[in-house]
Design an enzyme around this catalytic site. Structure first.
Site, mmCIF file in Angstrom:
data_model
loop_
_atom_site.group_PDB
_atom_site.id
_atom_site.type_symbol
_atom_site.label_atom_id
_atom_site.label_comp_id
_atom_site.label_asym_id
_atom_site.label_seq_id
_atom_site.Cartn_x
_atom_site.Cartn_y
_atom_site.Cartn_z
ATOM 1 N N HIS A 80 2.038 29.974 52.197
ATOM 2 C CA HIS A 80 2.712 31.237 51.883
ATOM 3 C C HIS A 80 2.542 32.275 52.999
ATOM 4 C CE1 HIS A 80 -1.251 32.701 50.205
ATOM 5 N NE2 HIS A 80 -0.794 33.868 50.628
ATOM 6 N N ASP A 111 -0.291 24.737 49.074
ATOM 7 C CA ASP A 111 -0.371 26.008 49.792
ATOM 8 C C ASP A 111 -1.167 25.884 51.084
ATOM 9 O OD1 ASP A 111 0.146 28.624 50.351
ATOM 10 O OD2 ASP A 111 -1.396 29.449 49.016
ATOM 11 N N SER A 193 -5.579 35.585 53.225
ATOM 12 C CA SER A 193 -4.892 34.328 52.918
ATOM 13 C C SER A 193 -4.807 33.435 54.149
ATOM 14 C CB SER A 193 -3.482 34.619 52.414
ATOM 15 O OG SER A 193 -3.526 35.166 51.122
#
Length: 590
Positions: A80, A111, A193
């Site tokens: 992402h 992911d 992230s």
């Protein structure tokens, strides 16, 4: 009264300076072990910081984090994060240098993304740990670029501990599904992230990707989740091959039974696991060598494997344990996951010089997908791949293992393979340009015409041994150009439990073949040839190599169809012709 105050003041000052002295003395006399531990922690952080990547989109308005895992620039991040940045992005390291990077492979379900930093071959990189050894209470460091604070590329470090292991995070309206992940209270915030989670020794044990927020806003509340590095290891070679990878399913659903048992609830009759013998109400005992105690645990284990792998499953029926090797189908349709991968996400974080970043990123503008001219050749768009350029690289690496068969190039005429099986049967396998024949003294013969008709299970009960040999001949004599499609499919444990092998897939007409090359030395050690989907393949394993007329060739084969071993073939003679003239099968030599 005044003297009393003076005395009191002197006393206080004496106490104050006494405390300073004591404090100073205590600093000097601090436990050497404590100081050593502190210095060790700082050394680990400083070393790890060199591997942490601050990712920015080309327009500089968004980004996230990553971590280098090889000296030639391969780095892990979240899907992402990279999907929002495009196929090309900028990456800063704590040496203060901004590097160009290109996307390599993606895992939209797990992911995970693999990218490659460019311009060096001596990047500092993080050692990979063993996330199966992680326990609740272990100390951890999270490093990265929270709130895009690393404008000088110096990563932020936070320190905490593991709060739980083997957590399962359901998909939230997307393909993203976190299985068997690590829960930490180590601060993870937007911008972290894709960044690394290190253990106390500075080993990479996970990639930070998710935080529990619900209605509390996108800030850390002490519950973050990292994708375990052991899961990523299973997918790493597929990612290096530029693929859009998919996770596996079983072809069966499960439910909870009494006494914490896990029972098969329903099963697809077209699935491999059904052909191997699993049925409704069977109790699943273990999968991939790990005992199963709950439905959640089963999902956690199943979810960490790529589609196409074969793994052992133990089930119980009527009190009897049975072990089977099952090939795992894909969780999604290939077109479905490719479509999802093609839809770009908004920036996970946007830079706001006046304060914290946007909380939801929905107003983000997508970056332009443009590569610098000097690196444009490193990106090759092809349907079904994140970057086909890297798949071709891996194909070339694996195909180098065929150089040992170079003397077979051009031998496109008649092949005659003769010998004896381990049970005393004699055979002759003749591969003409126009047809393929098999003759045995004890088994049924086989005939496969090469006139455009469908490929068949010939000889019967082999899964198409002649069709398999036809493809082997094509690979050795003409190479990959003989096939309609060729791609590298990562690596996997051979037959579910043996050595790790590189997998090359070829397709020709309705035939699909998976070629297995030993990862340690590139030796071709066998292949599976399938006549079509939802059917067992003809599996051939090369047990030994010899020489025929001075040329290397496998001289002992094991042939298997489904769960049944068809035979062990010992080759005595191999004759191969370069002529495609009039030599063709007749009634006497079929």
């Amino acid at each position: 009264m005044k003297s009393s105050i003076t005395l009191c003041s002197k006393t206080l000052w004496s106490l104050f300076f006494g405390l300073i002295a004591l404090n100073g003395e205590s600093l000097v006399a601090a436990d050497p072990a404590v100081l050593e531990a502190q210095q060790s922690r700082m050394d680990i952080v400083n070393k790890a910081a060199k591997t942490v990547v601050a990712i920015f989109s080309p327009d500089g308005n968004g980004g996230g984090s990553g971590v280098l895992v090889t000296p030639d620039g391969y780095a892990l991040s979240n899907y992402h994060v990279t999907s929002a940045c495009g196929d090309f992005m900028k990456c800063g390291l704590n040496d203060g240098v901004l590097y160009d990077a290109v996307i390599v492979g993606i895992d939209p379900t797990g992911d995970v993304a693999l990218l490659k930093l460019l311009g060096r071959t001596d990047f500092p990189h993080a050692p990979l740990g063993d996330s199966d050894l992680v326990s609740a209470g272990d100390w951890t460091y999270a490093m990265g670029n929270p709130f895009l604070l690393a404008t000088d590329f110096q990563p932020t470090v936070t320190f905490g501990m593991v709060s739980g292991v083997h957590r399962y995070q359901y998909p939230a309206g997307t393909f993203l599904e976190y299985t068997d992940c690590i829960q930490v209270d180590t601060s993870i915030n937007p911008g972290n992230s894709g960044g690394p989670l290190f253990n106390a020794a500075g080993e990479l044990i996970g990639i930070n990707g998710r935080i529990a927020v619900e209605k509390r806003g996108r800030v850390n509340i002490g519950a973050g989740y990292a994708i375990s590095i052991n899961q990523i290891k299973h997918f790493m070679d597929q990612l290096r091959g530029g693929q859009i990878v998919d996770h596996a399913t079983l072809g069966a659903t499960v439910r909870s039974g009494s006494d914490r048992t896990v029972l098969v609830d329903s099963i697809l009759e077209t699935s491999d696991v059904y052909r191997r013998g699993l049925r409704e109400d069977d109790e699943i005992i273990s999968f991939a060598g790990r005992p199963i105690g709950s439905v959640n645990q089963f999902k956690n284990i199943l979810g960490i494997y790529p589609s196409g792998w074969s793994l052992p499953l133990v089930y119980r029926r009527d009190g009897k344990k049975n072990e089977i090797i099952v090939q795992l189908p894909a969780l999604h349709q290939r077109s479905e996951i490719a479509k999802s991968a093609g839809s770009k996400q908004p920036h996970p974080e946007r830079h706001d010089p006046d304060g914290p970043p946007h909380s939801d990123g929905t107003s983000a503008q997508l970056p332009k997908d443009e590569l610098p001219d000097e690196y444009k050749q490193l990106f090759e768009k092809k349907a079904g791949y994140a970057n086909y350029y890297f798949n071709r690289l891996e194909q070339q690496r694996v195909l180098a293992g065929l150089e040992r068969f170079a003397n077979w190039h051009g031998a496109v005429g008649k092949w005659n393979l003769s010998g004896r099986t381990a049970d005393g049967d004699t055979f002759q396998l003749k591969l003409y340009p126009q047809a393929l024949t098999a003759q045995f003294t004890k088994r049924a013969p086989g005939l496969q015409n090469l006139d455009g008709t469908d490929f068949l299970d010939e000889p019967p009960g082999t899964g198409g041994l002649l069709a398999a040999l036809y493809q082997f001949k094509l690979l050795l004599t003409e190479g990959p150009t003989a096939f309609n499609e060729v791609f590298y499919d990562g690596s996997q444990p051979l037959d579910g439990r043996a050595m790790h092998v590189d997998v090359l897939v070829t397709k020709k007409s309705t035939l699909e073949c998976r070629w297995y090359f030993r990862a340690s030395d590139g030796t071709l050690i066998g292949f599976d040839s399938s006549l079509g989907i939802d059917s067992d393949s003809c599996d051939i394993r090369f047990l030994q190599y010899g020489e025929f007329q001075g040329n290397r060739f496998p001289n002992r084969w094991m042939v298997r169809y489904g769960d049944t071993e068809y035979g062990i073939f010992d080759l005595i003679g191999v004759e191969a012709s370069t002529s495609t003239g009039t030599d063709k099968p007749t009634e006497s030599n079929k």
